[in-house]
Design an enzyme around this catalytic site. Structure first.
Site, mmCIF file in Angstrom:
data_model
loop_
_atom_site.group_PDB
_atom_site.id
_atom_site.type_symbol
_atom_site.label_atom_id
_atom_site.label_comp_id
_atom_site.label_asym_id
_atom_site.label_seq_id
_atom_site.Cartn_x
_atom_site.Cartn_y
_atom_site.Cartn_z
ATOM 1 N N TYR A 169 0.818 -1.212 0.000
ATOM 2 C CA TYR A 169 0.000 0.000 0.000
ATOM 3 C C TYR A 169 0.850 1.260 0.000
ATOM 4 O O TYR A 169 0.760 2.094 -0.907
ATOM 5 C CB TYR A 169 -0.946 -0.007 1.199
ATOM 6 C CG TYR A 169 -1.640 1.318 1.446
ATOM 7 C CD1 TYR A 169 -2.373 1.936 0.443
ATOM 8 C CD2 TYR A 169 -1.556 1.955 2.687
ATOM 9 C CE1 TYR A 169 -3.012 3.152 0.656
ATOM 10 C CE2 TYR A 169 -2.198 3.163 2.914
ATOM 11 C CZ TYR A 169 -2.919 3.758 1.900
ATOM 12 O OH TYR A 169 -3.542 4.959 2.113
ATOM 13 N N LYS A 211 1.655 3.858 -3.171
ATOM 14 C CA LYS A 211 1.240 5.258 -3.023
ATOM 15 C C LYS A 211 2.439 6.207 -3.127
ATOM 16 O O LYS A 211 2.311 7.324 -3.650
ATOM 17 C CB LYS A 211 0.519 5.462 -1.689
ATOM 18 C CG LYS A 211 -0.843 4.793 -1.595
ATOM 19 C CD LYS A 211 -1.844 5.342 -2.594
ATOM 20 C CE LYS A 211 -2.374 6.690 -2.205
ATOM 21 N NZ LYS A 211 -3.412 7.183 -3.162
#
Length: 529
Positions: free
Chosen positions: A275, A279
């Site tokens: 994640y 990002k």
């Protein structure tokens, strides 16, 4: 522009206790720069309501938690918005409309707006909203209707990209497609929008990875991560999938292989999970591709239930910190792993994040610049894990969880493990030792205990995987500098911003009151819907 000395006091206290003397010298240098920047920099922010009037906004990732709060806020406070385009992942327009009505407008978040508009609600929505099926994993956002695409590109003033998968244990192929190539496709689409005034890219504060200390609102660049190439990462995924398919791997085997890749690949470059890694790459792409486009990167901490608007305590989904609270309330969490005295920047109410998006949008429309904002609470109004433990104990003692049989769950203080070694000892004594005994008994009795052994082993493996995934955050010792965000707050106060509507200062939050009377009740209400 007045200087908020509580900022420097908080940071000085933090560095005194957690950071070396050398870093403290660097911090004092930073403090001087911070002071000077307040007096020699300016930012003009006008009325948010005036800016929104007659504007057209494209919201990408419209079914997400923040996107719903954003949409409700805009429609409620500025009915003279011209149009809001909503991109939803769907196979066709009918499916997209169904998702709009059921997953967005059908939530109680929109009850206040429905009460305000009464019988005019449906006509207002029909006039202001245009929902369309699409997918940011593809060029042009997967838009198949060329006429609609031209309409959007000719009319859109603002794009807000809230699309992402936020699962720490996501499949690597899915995370790359959504978080990385999705961001790339949004940027490319934005370049086709001839009236675009600003693009807001919503990221996360935890793109910092496992770095501690004072984490600045600085951009990330590919040149700072040797060897990182998104096309090469995509090829690794493609080659792995091809190999698995040739081997005849099952769907579950492919899924787990992609999840494992989502752990190993980020660690190659210094990030703990798929994640935050994807990002961070998305931010690098935004910096690389934006050229002269006005872009705002907003990095919230983990977002929690609404503080005030449209009503307090609205939440959707049980997030990381909330799942711990729920497990505790149910009597299933008897121990905790982490630094109990550490500052935990896992809470910033959703309505405050949305307000920061709106104010930053106004501040940077037409102004190309490096605009990065941390939206969190660790500097100005810090909370420690020990506070969360206290809130949970008090709340679930006063309002105990009721089991299915009608009996209340009695909670108590949990055992705290302050390092991984003590946790592993606990797991060995209470679970792994007995698992080994069960394995021997299973062998001796011709697999008689096979089902029991496999189930216990599966649960232990899940626990250890989750602990490894969240370990960096349980022992996280950083705080998120929010100098830029504070300057934005000050400019909003001194400018024409309607600060009663667009508040985002965490200092106004009484955490005791918020957790006891707003957030925990909101989580319990959501679970029992």
């Amino acid at each position: 522009m007045p200087l908020d000395y509580s900022y420097s006091t908080t940071l000085l206290h933090y560095h005194k206790h957690y950071i070396s003397q050398t870093t403290l010298v660097n911090f004092l240098t930073l403090l001087i720069i911070y002071t000077l920047s307040f007096y020699f920099s300016s930012m003009e922010v006008g009325s948010v309501l005036q800016f929104l009037q007659d504007k057209t906004i494209l919201v990408v990732g419209a079914t997400g938690f923040l996107a719903k709060i954003f949409l409700e806020k805009v429609l409620r406070v500025q009915p003279n918005i011209k149009k809001v385009f909503l991109l939803l992942r769907a196979t066709d327009a009918k499916s997209a409309t169904h998702r709009l009505n059921n997953e967005i407008l059908g939530t109680d978040l929109f009850n206040l707006l429905k009460e305000k508009l009464g019988t005019n609600f449906n006509s207002f929505i029909s006039e202001k909203l245009t929902v369309f099926p699409g997918d940011i994993c593809y060029e042009d956002l997967g838009l198949k209707d060329s006429i609609l695409k031209e309409e959007i590109c000719n009319q859109v003033d603002v794009i807000v990209n809230l699309a992402a998968t936020t699962n720490f244990d996501e499949r690597y192929d899915i995370a790359l497609d959504l978080n990385v190539f999705g961001a790339k496709h949004v940027i490319n689409f934005a370049k086709q929008c001839i009236k675009l005034k600003v693009l807001v890219h919503v990221s996360t504060a935890y793109v910092c990875g496992e770095r501690g200390g004072l984490i600045l609102e600085n951009p990330y660049h590919f040149k700072d991560v040797p060897g990182l190439d998104i096309d090469a990462e995509k090829k690794i995924v493609r080659d792995k999938l091809d190999h698995l398919q040739k081997q005849g791997a099952t769907h579950n085997e492919i899924k787990m292989a992609m999840k494992d890749l989502g752990i190993t690949r980020p660690k190659v470059y210094g990030w703990p999970n798929t994640y935050v890694f994807t990002k961070a790459i998305a931010e690098m792409l935004v910096e690389q591709m934006k050229e002269t486009m006005p872009v705002v990167i907003l990095r919230p901490a983990i977002v929690t239930s609404t503080f005030k608007e449209p009503f307090s305590g609205w939440v959707e989904g049980v997030r990381t910190i909330d799942s711990l609270g729920v497990a505790y309330g149910k009597g299933k969490l008897t121990c905790f792993l982490g630094n109990i005295n550490g500052v935990v920047d896992v809470q910033i109410p959703g309505d405050m994040v949305v307000n920061a998006i709106l104010v930053a949008m106004v501040a940077h429309a037409h102004h190309p610049s490096d605009a990065i904002y941390h939206v969190g609470s660790s500097v100005r109004n810090p909370v420690r894990y020990s506070n969360l433990q206290d809130y949970g104990l008090r709340y679930f003692t006063a309002k105990p969880w009721i089991n299915k049989d009608g009996t209340p769950v009695k909670v108590g203080k949990v055992t705290v493990f302050t390092n991984m070694a003590s946790f592993r000892r606990y797991m060995f004594i209470h679970y792994l030792f007995w698992l080994k005994g069960l394995e021997l008994a299973n062998s001796a009795f011709c697999k008689y205990f096979q089902g029991t052994y496999q189930e216990l082993n599966r649960k232990i493996q899940i626990v250890m995987r989750l602990v490894e995934l969240y370990r960096p955050y349980l022992f996280f010792n950083g705080i998120f500098d929010d100098m830029n965000t504070e300057k934005l707050r000050v400019a909003a106060t001194e400018g024409g911003v309607e600060t009663d509507l667009f508040y985002f200062d965490p200092k106004v939050i009484n955490w005791d009151d918020y957790f006891m009377n707003t957030h925990l009740p909101g989580i319990v209400k959501y679970i029992f819907k």
